[in-house]
Design a protein around this motif. Sequence first.
Motif, PDB file in Angstrom:
ATOM      1  N   GLY A 211       0.874  -1.203  -0.164  1.00 58.20           N
ATOM      2  CA  GLY A 211      -0.067  -0.029   0.008  1.00 58.20           C
ATOM      3  C   GLY A 211       0.728   1.056   0.112  1.00 58.20           C
ATOM      4  N   ARG A 212       1.989   1.192  -0.417  1.00 56.10           N
ATOM      5  CA  ARG A 212       2.935   2.467  -0.406  1.00 56.10           C
ATOM      6  C   ARG A 212       3.347   2.764  -2.077  1.00 56.10           C
ATOM      7  N   SER A 213       3.941   3.801  -2.180  1.00 55.68           N
ATOM      8  CA  SER A 213       4.404   4.098  -3.779  1.00 55.68           C
ATOM      9  C   SER A 213       5.864   4.532  -3.435  1.00 55.68           C
ATOM     10  N   ILE A 214       6.702   4.090  -4.579  1.00 51.94           N
ATOM     11  CA  ILE A 214       8.016   4.380  -4.426  1.00 51.94           C
ATOM     12  C   ILE A 214       8.451   5.892  -5.199  1.00 51.94           C
ATOM     13  N   ASP A 215       9.062   6.658  -4.290  1.00 47.45           N
ATOM     14  CA  ASP A 215       9.538   7.907  -4.874  1.00 47.45           C
ATOM     15  C   ASP A 215      10.868   8.241  -5.564  1.00 47.45           C
ATOM     16  N   ASP A 216      11.677   7.037  -5.044  1.00 44.14           N
ATOM     17  CA  ASP A 216      12.979   7.269  -5.769  1.00 44.14           C
ATOM     18  C   ASP A 216      13.698   6.026  -5.600  1.00 44.14           C
ATOM     19  N   ILE A 217      14.670   5.744  -6.484  1.00 45.43           N
ATOM     20  CA  ILE A 217      15.468   4.565  -6.471  1.00 45.43           C
ATOM     21  C   ILE A 217      16.794   4.865  -6.417  1.00 45.43           C
ATOM     22  N   THR A 218      17.888   4.809  -5.428  1.00 44.56           N
ATOM     23  CA  THR A 218      19.115   5.156  -5.396  1.00 44.56           C
ATOM     24  C   THR A 218      19.970   3.981  -5.516  1.00 44.56           C
ATOM     25  N   VAL A 219      21.072   4.314  -6.227  1.00 49.21           N
ATOM     26  CA  VAL A 219      22.351   2.945  -6.470  1.00 49.21           C
ATOM     27  C   VAL A 219      23.576   3.308  -5.764  1.00 49.21           C
ATOM     28  N   ALA A 220      23.711   2.471  -4.997  1.00 42.61           N
ATOM     29  CA  ALA A 220      25.053   2.723  -4.378  1.00 42.61           C
ATOM     30  C   ALA A 220      26.265   2.275  -5.159  1.00 42.61           C
ATOM     31  N   GLU A 221      27.568   2.680  -4.621  1.00 46.78           N
ATOM     32  CA  GLU A 221      28.724   2.657  -5.154  1.00 46.78           C
ATOM     33  C   GLU A 221      28.994   1.175  -5.343  1.00 46.78           C
ATOM     34  N   ILE A 222      29.376   0.263  -6.393  1.00 46.83           N
ATOM     35  CA  ILE A 222      29.691  -1.160  -6.373  1.00 46.83           C
ATOM     36  C   ILE A 222      31.008  -1.479  -5.664  1.00 46.83           C
ATOM     37  N   GLU A 223      30.831  -2.315  -4.763  1.00 46.48           N
ATOM     38  CA  GLU A 223      31.754  -2.997  -4.245  1.00 46.48           C
ATOM     39  C   GLU A 223      32.629  -4.162  -4.906  1.00 46.48           C
ATOM     40  N   ILE A 224      33.893  -4.183  -5.104  1.00 44.35           N
ATOM     41  CA  ILE A 224      34.349  -5.297  -5.806  1.00 44.35           C
ATOM     42  C   ILE A 224      35.387  -6.173  -4.918  1.00 44.35           C
ATOM     43  N   ALA A 225      35.663  -7.161  -5.239  1.00 42.39           N
ATOM     44  CA  ALA A 225      36.980  -8.066  -4.752  1.00 42.39           C
ATOM     45  C   ALA A 225      37.623  -8.646  -6.054  1.00 42.39           C
ATOM     46  N   THR A 226      38.945  -8.971  -5.885  1.00 43.65           N
ATOM     47  CA  THR A 226      39.690  -9.299  -6.968  1.00 43.65           C
ATOM     48  C   THR A 226      40.149 -10.683  -6.505  1.00 43.65           C
ATOM     49  N   ALA A 227      40.646 -11.387  -7.583  1.00 42.74           N
ATOM     50  CA  ALA A 227      41.405 -12.505  -7.420  1.00 42.74           C
ATOM     51  C   ALA A 227      42.518 -12.542  -7.081  1.00 42.74           C
ATOM     52  N   THR A 228      43.120 -13.172  -6.045  1.00 46.51           N
ATOM     53  CA  THR A 228      44.489 -13.246  -5.394  1.00 46.51           C
ATOM     54  C   THR A 228      45.434 -14.358  -6.076  1.00 46.51           C
ATOM     55  N   ALA A 229      44.793 -15.277  -6.716  1.00 50.89           N
ATOM     56  CA  ALA A 229      45.299 -16.180  -7.755  1.00 50.89           C
ATOM     57  C   ALA A 229      44.482 -16.436  -8.959  1.00 50.89           C
ATOM     58  N   ASP A 230      44.946 -16.942  -9.860  1.00 56.16           N
ATOM     59  CA  ASP A 230      44.240 -17.484 -11.185  1.00 56.16           C
ATOM     60  C   ASP A 230      43.113 -18.403 -10.505  1.00 56.16           C
ATOM     61  N   ILE A 231      41.687 -18.150 -11.078  1.00 55.96           N
ATOM     62  CA  ILE A 231      40.646 -18.909 -10.491  1.00 55.96           C
ATOM     63  C   ILE A 231      40.260 -19.627 -11.709  1.00 55.96           C
ATOM     64  N   PRO A 232      40.621 -20.977 -12.099  1.00 52.73           N
ATOM     65  CA  PRO A 232      39.923 -21.554 -13.323  1.00 52.73           C
ATOM     66  C   PRO A 232      38.442 -22.325 -12.890  1.00 52.73           C
ATOM     67  N   TYR A 233      37.825 -22.080 -13.943  1.00 55.08           N
ATOM     68  CA  TYR A 233      36.557 -22.670 -13.789  1.00 55.08           C
ATOM     69  C   TYR A 233      36.096 -23.554 -14.969  1.00 55.08           C
ATOM     70  N   THR A 234      35.116 -24.701 -14.734  1.00 54.62           N
ATOM     71  CA  THR A 234      35.082 -25.686 -15.844  1.00 54.62           C
ATOM     72  C   THR A 234      33.712 -26.297 -15.573  1.00 54.62           C
ATOM     73  N   GLY A 235      32.601 -26.043 -16.547  1.00 53.71           N
ATOM     74  CA  GLY A 235      31.580 -26.558 -16.667  1.00 53.71           C
ATOM     75  C   GLY A 235      31.115 -27.905 -15.897  1.00 53.71           C
ATOM     76  N   THR A 236      30.187 -28.261 -15.253  1.00 52.66           N
ATOM     77  CA  THR A 236      29.798 -29.328 -14.427  1.00 52.66           C
ATOM     78  C   THR A 236      28.999 -30.175 -15.305  1.00 52.66           C
ATOM     79  N   PRO A 237      28.966 -31.597 -15.012  1.00 50.92           N
ATOM     80  CA  PRO A 237      28.082 -32.313 -15.793  1.00 50.92           C
ATOM     81  C   PRO A 237      26.659 -32.078 -15.614  1.00 50.92           C
ATOM     82  N   THR A 238      26.228 -31.325 -14.432  1.00 52.30           N
ATOM     83  CA  THR A 238      24.743 -30.912 -14.518  1.00 52.30           C
ATOM     84  C   THR A 238      24.563 -29.777 -15.053  1.00 52.30           C
ATOM     85  N   SER A 239      25.468 -28.992 -15.521  1.00 46.23           N
ATOM     86  CA  SER A 239      25.185 -27.545 -15.983  1.00 46.23           C
ATOM     87  C   SER A 239      24.409 -27.825 -17.738  1.00 46.23           C
TER      88      SER A 239
END
Length: 365
Positions: A211-239
């Motif tokens: 029962g309310r209305s939205i007056d505005d939507i604000t966007v916060a600054e994006i937080e990021i994390a970085t890789a400390t080593a190479d991160i390999p990824y491989t599709g799984t059998p269930t993918s």
Amino acid sequence: MAIERPYRVVQWATGSVGKAAIRHFAQSPRYELVGVLVFTAEKVGRDAGAIAGIGPIGVAATNDVEHIVALDADCVFYAPVSPDIDAVCRLLRTGKNVVTTTGPYHPTEFARADFERIAAACAEGGSSFHGGGIHPGYAGDLLPLTLARIASRVDHIHVHEVVNFRQEPSKYIEWTGMGKTPERFRAEPALLGAAVPHFAQSMAVIADGLGRSIDDITVAEIEIATATADIPYTGTPTSDIPGVDGVIPAGTVAGQRHRWTAWSAGAPLITFHAEYTMGDADIEPAWNCGHSHYRLVIEGDPPTELVLRAGRGPDGNPVYLGYTWTAMAAVNAIPAVCAAAPGPVGHLDLGLVRLPGVVHPKPGR
């Protein structure tokens, strides 16, 4: 009016979400799959069941849009990556109901023009339209409103979407900007940045339900994390996307946190949090997000939390069900949408939907 015979359905697009829907249609006695539209040459002529990984079901896929439009069907499950409103309206004008995971979802200012076109097509064809999914959709609007039903007072609703790409590699890894340098990541457009108008539609559903209305939507600054080593990824059998593999190089983006807040009457009412990571190891800072899940928090009286995550697979680890949840949140609305009066029907219009066809024998029985 409810249909006593099986619902005759068409599957439009066979990506990960479309495949999940085909598996359900093939197994549930409440549905008859009468057509499948594909967009890649190697899928044309293949059995839809084979495309979905369950073996032949006797329905050949086609790339002939005219054939699909001409089919006698009760509903089309429309599941491409992005919507073509012209195509949706064409289907609706033929009298076919349309349920989609690509939106639009709710007539916010961003989506109002599309809803007006859809409403006109529904009126011409005597058909109904529903946009839903897991988020936007169920986890981002229906579930918060369901949880709010047991509250005495709601001050602020938080919806956390946590996606662990190391758990389940996806085509979205690159689309979300993983593997870019922090400088490039912040300078270039990203998938989640473009998603704000879509999330805003789910926010509007929550606000309307409260029962309310939205007056505005604000966007916060994006937080990021970085890789400390190479991160390999491989599709799984269930993918659903076999062959998805690559490496997130050390020093590049391996985690990102986004936050959008909807304000009402000068106070924050709804905040959506998106936390996408390449797992918890070899990432700085270590957010320890765990397996993919949704977490809902209501600040109010009483303070309440709910976590939605997949059950554990044979290896003891939670499986990734994002694509299945996305598909079924919309597919399970098909009977209610077919029974609805012509026009766009949203979550608040449908209410608590009945679920014929969800309980059925397991495959092989």
